[in-house]
Design an enzyme around this catalytic site. Structure first.
Site, PDB file in Angstrom:
ATOM      1  N   THR A  28      -0.699   4.360   0.187  1.00 62.04           N
ATOM      2  CA  THR A  28      -1.620   5.436   0.569  1.00 62.04           C
ATOM      3  C   THR A  28      -0.945   6.464   1.499  1.00 62.04           C
ATOM      4  OG1 THR A  28      -3.541   4.032   0.291  1.00 62.04           O
ATOM      5  CG2 THR A  28      -3.815   5.894   1.768  1.00 62.04           C
ATOM      6  N   CYS A  37       0.839  -1.192   0.000  1.00 64.62           N
ATOM      7  CA  CYS A  37       0.000   0.000   0.000  1.00 64.62           C
ATOM      8  C   CYS A  37       0.874   1.243   0.000  1.00 64.62           C
ATOM      9  CB  CYS A  37      -0.859  -0.069   1.259  1.00 64.62           C
ATOM     10  SG  CYS A  37      -1.618   1.467   1.677  1.00 64.62           S
TER      11      CYS A  37
END
Ligand code: 5GP
Length: 358
Positions: free
Chosen positions: A188, A186
């Site tokens: 993010t 990830c």
């Protein structure tokens, strides 16, 4: 603007304190749990671990192995109705599979088709999965899906805060998926600056979920993402997680999804984020212009057969139980005392060396 400056922790910021124990053998530690749910009438019994609903591990092949161990596979979103029809001709173990969908129109359309084709009854779990569970539309969709599937165990996420955990349960979910930015592929946190250290998210959200109760049961949570070493499963249960979901540790095996790739004579398997450019291109044939990739594409050294890893994982959980004096996973959070430490274990996709077992 406001700053919350109390300390928030990840799995590798803590260790577990050993406790006096009357257990004489690891064999005595029971890994299965039995649950009833806040909305659904269903009861469930099994090992409360599940694969991520990602193309690299939420596959039919994984379900065939994991269901034998009473572990749940949440399928990725990209199987077609025809593929499901074929798979369920020979697979009948609804307690250990979950159907995943998002909150777009096409997701509800496919769910309706699954219902019309009598396929949805092959699943005990329905997983409503969005990267950002703070959208108003997400809560509305949970309500719609609860009406369409009143008996299913509904999972919904992802969020990382207590107030949203409560909202999601009150709007129709039985289990809230907790974790933003903690996944191994990830990006993010790097791309948006948004996230929450996973151990603290689990402690806070489980406390919120378990506080919502009715005559049937209490709300529940899944700790999703950030499992690097086998001990992280135990730490998540100790923090209050009812279930633990993982992607990278279930990837790279013979039975995982993703292509096998040979590089310099070595065998690898693909593992990639659901929001990576690779996933966008592979599953939708294009990448939206308005969105940046929030997932990585990595190659994992081939880990061989999943069964070896599962034996190690169960052994590690039983061992934690004996160290902290917990006879079953249910007792982990009651027995746990965490000690804050300087980071002890490196986070790395290659950290768990299954090859040493063969
Ligand atoms: P892992 O077990 O590999 O640390 O984390 C798996 C989890 O990462 C998944 O269950 C999901 O919540 C999250 N995830 C999967 N793909 C992506 C992605 O492309 N972007 C982000 N932000 N999270 C992802």
């Amino acid at each position: 603007m406001r700053i919350e400056d109390d300390i928030k922790l990840d799995f590798n910021d803590v260790l577990l304190k050993p406790k006096r124990s009357i257990l004489s053998s690891r064999k005595e530690v029971i890994l299965e749990r039995e649950f009833s749910f806040y909305h659904s009438e269903k009861k469930w019994k099994g090992i409360p671990i599940m694969t991520s609903n990602m193309a690299s591990c939420g596959t039919f092949e994984m379900a065939e192995v994991l269901s034998e161990y009473k572990i749940i596979t949440t399928f990725h979103k990209y199987y077609s109705i025809e593929e499901y029809k074929k798979f369920f001709k020979n697979f009948n173990n609804p307690d250990y599979v979950g159907y995943t969908l998002g909150i777009r129109e096409r997701d509800i359309k496919q769910l309706n088709e699954m219902i019309e084709n009598n396929l949805i009854q092959n699943f005990s779990f329905i997983c409503i999965d969005v990267p950002n569970g703070y959208l108003e539309r997400f809560l509305e969709t949970i309500k719609i899906i609860r009406k369409l599937c009143p008996k299913h165990i509904i999972i919904a996420g992802n969020v990382v805060s207590n107030e949203m955990t409560e909202e999601i349960i009150l709007n129709g979910a039985d289990i809230v998926k907790v974790g933003i930015g903690s996944g191994s592929v990830c990006t993010t946190r790097k791309m948006t600056g948004v996230g929450y250290p996973q151990l603290s998210a689990v402690i806070e959200c489980s406390d919120a979920a378990h506080g919502i109760s009715n005559e049937k049961s209490v709300g529940k949570i899944i700790s999703d993402g950030g499992i690097v070493n086998p001990c992280d499963f135990a730490k998540a249960f100790c923090a209050g997680a009812d279930f633990v979901m993982a992607g990278s540790v279930f990837s790279g095996f013979e039975q995982s999804g993703g292509q096998t790739i040979i590089k310099n004579g070595k065998k690898f398997k693909e593992y990639y984020g659901s929001s990576s450019d690779k996933a966008m291109l592979e599953n939708y044939g294009l990448k939206d212009n308005h969105r940046a990739s929030e997932g990585r594409y990595v190659l994992i050294p081939h880990k061989g057969d999943l069964n070896h890893f599962l034996q190690d994982l169960f052994g590690s959980l039983r061992s934690t139980g004996t160290y902290i004096g917990a006879r079953q996973i249910k007792e982990f959070s009651k027995r746990a005392t965490f000690i804050r430490v300087n980071r002890q274990l490196n986070s790395s996709l290659e950290q768990y060396d299954i090859n040493s077992k063969k």
